[in-house]
Design a protein around this motif. Structure first.
Motif, mmCIF file in Angstrom:
data_model
loop_
_atom_site.group_PDB
_atom_site.id
_atom_site.type_symbol
_atom_site.label_atom_id
_atom_site.label_comp_id
_atom_site.label_asym_id
_atom_site.label_seq_id
_atom_site.Cartn_x
_atom_site.Cartn_y
_atom_site.Cartn_z
ATOM 1 N N GLN A 150 0.825 -1.210 0.000
ATOM 2 C CA GLN A 150 0.000 0.000 0.000
ATOM 3 C C GLN A 150 0.861 1.263 0.000
ATOM 4 O O GLN A 150 0.554 2.245 -0.687
ATOM 5 C CB GLN A 150 -0.928 -0.004 1.218
ATOM 6 N N SER A 189 -11.196 4.028 2.433
ATOM 7 C CA SER A 189 -11.684 3.441 1.173
ATOM 8 C C SER A 189 -10.584 3.358 0.108
ATOM 9 O O SER A 189 -10.685 2.596 -0.848
ATOM 10 C CB SER A 189 -12.858 4.260 0.634
ATOM 11 N N GLU A 190 -9.504 4.155 0.263
ATOM 12 C CA GLU A 190 -8.401 4.144 -0.712
ATOM 13 C C GLU A 190 -7.409 3.007 -0.453
ATOM 14 O O GLU A 190 -6.598 2.684 -1.320
ATOM 15 C CB GLU A 190 -7.639 5.488 -0.670
ATOM 16 N N LYS A 216 -6.914 -0.170 -0.613
ATOM 17 C CA LYS A 216 -7.489 -1.397 -1.185
ATOM 18 C C LYS A 216 -6.534 -2.592 -1.099
ATOM 19 O O LYS A 216 -6.924 -3.714 -1.374
ATOM 20 C CB LYS A 216 -7.873 -1.159 -2.647
ATOM 21 N N ARG A 217 -5.257 -2.340 -0.775
ATOM 22 C CA ARG A 217 -4.287 -3.431 -0.742
ATOM 23 C C ARG A 217 -4.114 -4.020 0.660
ATOM 24 O O ARG A 217 -3.262 -4.871 0.877
ATOM 25 C CB ARG A 217 -2.924 -2.944 -1.256
ATOM 26 N N ASP A 246 -9.222 -6.076 5.649
ATOM 27 C CA ASP A 246 -10.037 -5.422 6.692
ATOM 28 C C ASP A 246 -9.544 -5.765 8.084
ATOM 29 O O ASP A 246 -9.621 -4.943 9.002
ATOM 30 C CB ASP A 246 -11.509 -5.837 6.538
#
Length: 457
Positions: free
Chosen positions: A371, A440-441, A443-444, A447
């Motif tokens: 990320q 939300s940015e 993505k890599r 959760d």
């Protein structure tokens, strides 16, 4: 008693031709006795029938063709090794250079050791902590790896080399870690910097230093890295230590190789370097690694200055083929005051995935590393757009990425030469910076890790 020859035919610069020799082999050491009784050393470069071409270690001044004699010693250049080498400083040929006594060797080893047998190699997979975020977090060094640093003239690779030598450790085995430092063709000032830094910080206690100065002969420059690797092999595979070998500057080594090649009138290859430079470099680099059945290991960091900042120059080019990645220093970051100026985007550690994760660093390491790379790359693009189109042309999210790129350089990459960060500190700084961006940015990152570490800015 070795036979003495009075058949010196020619002396040309650092080379000497002797007729009528028998039983002499390539790389064998010899001694030249001048008319006034002075002894000088040489090494066999070539045998052609009964002619031997030798290279002198010292000056050829005062060697008379009629009155000087040569005898060959029956062995190549050797290094006497023992555990007492730790804490000592040697010259490029392995003689004490710190005013201390000669080492009483446990054994003598030929410095032209063999590259490791690939079938006996163990895969590098243990994390080495250098305390430098740009390396530990993004281009992780692994025990047994060969990871060069590509620098350029005027950039602070000496400070970075000293910092790695001072701070590097294998977490959990601090007592068994040693550094072998080879300085090749450096200036007196640089040598003083390294020696003083090692002594001041106490790193000298677990280190062996080989210092070859720029005014020493080219042949010594070729021997110095092999001296260092021979010492490292003894510490690693006889004494079971984790050894980090740092060599600076490989460019000076390659230039010495070219000088010797030119003196021998060999056909030059790319940019005048000998065609066998790839093989020669590989014969050194491939002595690093981990061996099956041995507790110790050799991790190698060769440092080289790229002539004219050119990555395609033969020295960095060939080094990149043989080693597992590269750390690249950036002149642009250096001008901005980012220290150490490591350019993380073109840098690469091909084994980084093997040395990170649960039980080695931390479970979130791989996710955050990917990320950070992605966010920094996009942030740099946003900054370039800002220069061309102006800030008004950027979206709000682009502005956040540009802000992230600036913060990343100032807080993550730039840490100075005396900050030693644990891997936890490095990962936590990464999370703090990622919190500049909306969740939300990211993505890599899974959760699970976002729930645990992401902080709303």
């Amino acid at each position: 008693m070795p036979k003495e020859y009075r058949t010196i035919q020619e002396v040309a610069g650092p080379l000497m031709l002797i007729h009528g020799v028998t039983g002499v082999t390539y790389n064998e050491l010899g001694e030249i006795k001048t008319a006034n009784g002075e002894i000088r050393r040489c090494r066999v470069l070539e045998i052609n029938g009964t002619d031997a071409l030798v290279q002198l270690f010292e000056s050829s001044e005062g060697i008379s063709l009629e009155d000087s004699t040569v005898r060959f010693l029956g062995h190549g250049i050797t290094l006497g090794v023992s555990e007492d080498m730790l804490g000592r400083i040697f010259d490029g040929m392995g003689a004490p250079a710190d005013g201390g006594p000669e080492i009483i060797p446990v054994k003598r080893l030929d410095i032209n050791g063999l590259p490791m047998n690939p079938t006996a190699r163990l895969y590098p997979e243990e994390f080495i902590q250098t305390g430098i975020s740009a390396i530990d977090g993004l281009n992780t060094l692994v025990r047994g790896q060969k990871l060069p640093i590509f620098s350029a003239s005027g950039l602070p690779h000496a400070n970075l080399a000293a910092q790695i030598a001072r701070q590097a450790k294998v977490p959990g085995s601090e007592q068994n870690f040693a550094v072998v430092f080879a300085a090749i063709g450096i200036t007196f000032e640089e040598a003083n910097f390294f020696i003083n830094d090692f002594k001041k910080t106490g790193a000298i206690e677990r280190s062996v230093l080989f210092i070859n100065l720029a005014n020493h002969p080219a042949i010594e420059r070729i021997a110095t890295p092999r001296m260092a690797l021979t010492a490292a092999e003894y510490l690693a595979f006889d004494l079971g230590m984790h050894v980090l070998v740092i060599m600076t500057d490989i460019t000076n080594y390659a230039d010495a190789l070219r000088e010797v090649s030119a003196a021998r009138k060999e056909v030059p290859g790319r940019r005048g370097y000998p065609g066998y430079m790839y093989t020669d470099l590989a014969s050194m680099y491939e002595r690093a690694g981990r061996l099956e059945g041995k507790a110790g290991s050799i991790t190698l960091i060769p440092i080289l200055t790229m002539p004219e900042d050119d990555k395609t120059h033969p020295i960095p080019d060939l080094t990149g083929y043989i080693t597992e990645g590269q750390i690249i220093l950036s002149r642009e970051l250096f001008r901005k005051g980012i220290l150490p100026p490591i350019d993380v985007l073109p840098s690469l550690s091909r084994l980084k995935d093997k040395g990170i994760g649960e039980g080695k660093t931390r479970a979130d390491h791989a996710n955050t590393m990917n990320q950070l790379f992605a966010a920094y790359a996009r942030g740099k693009e946003a900054k370039e757009l800002m220069v061309i189109l102006g800030e008004a042309a950027l979206t709000e999210i682009d502005k956040l990425y540009a802000k992230f790129a600036d913060a990343f350089e100032k807080e993550y990459v730039s840490q100075g030469y005396y900050t030693n960060r644990s891997i936890e500190e490095t990962l936590n700084i990464g999370w703090k910076l990622l919190s500049i961006l909306p969740r939300s940015e990211l993505k890599r990152i899974s959760d699970e890790f976002l729930d645990k570490y992401y902080l709303e800015a």
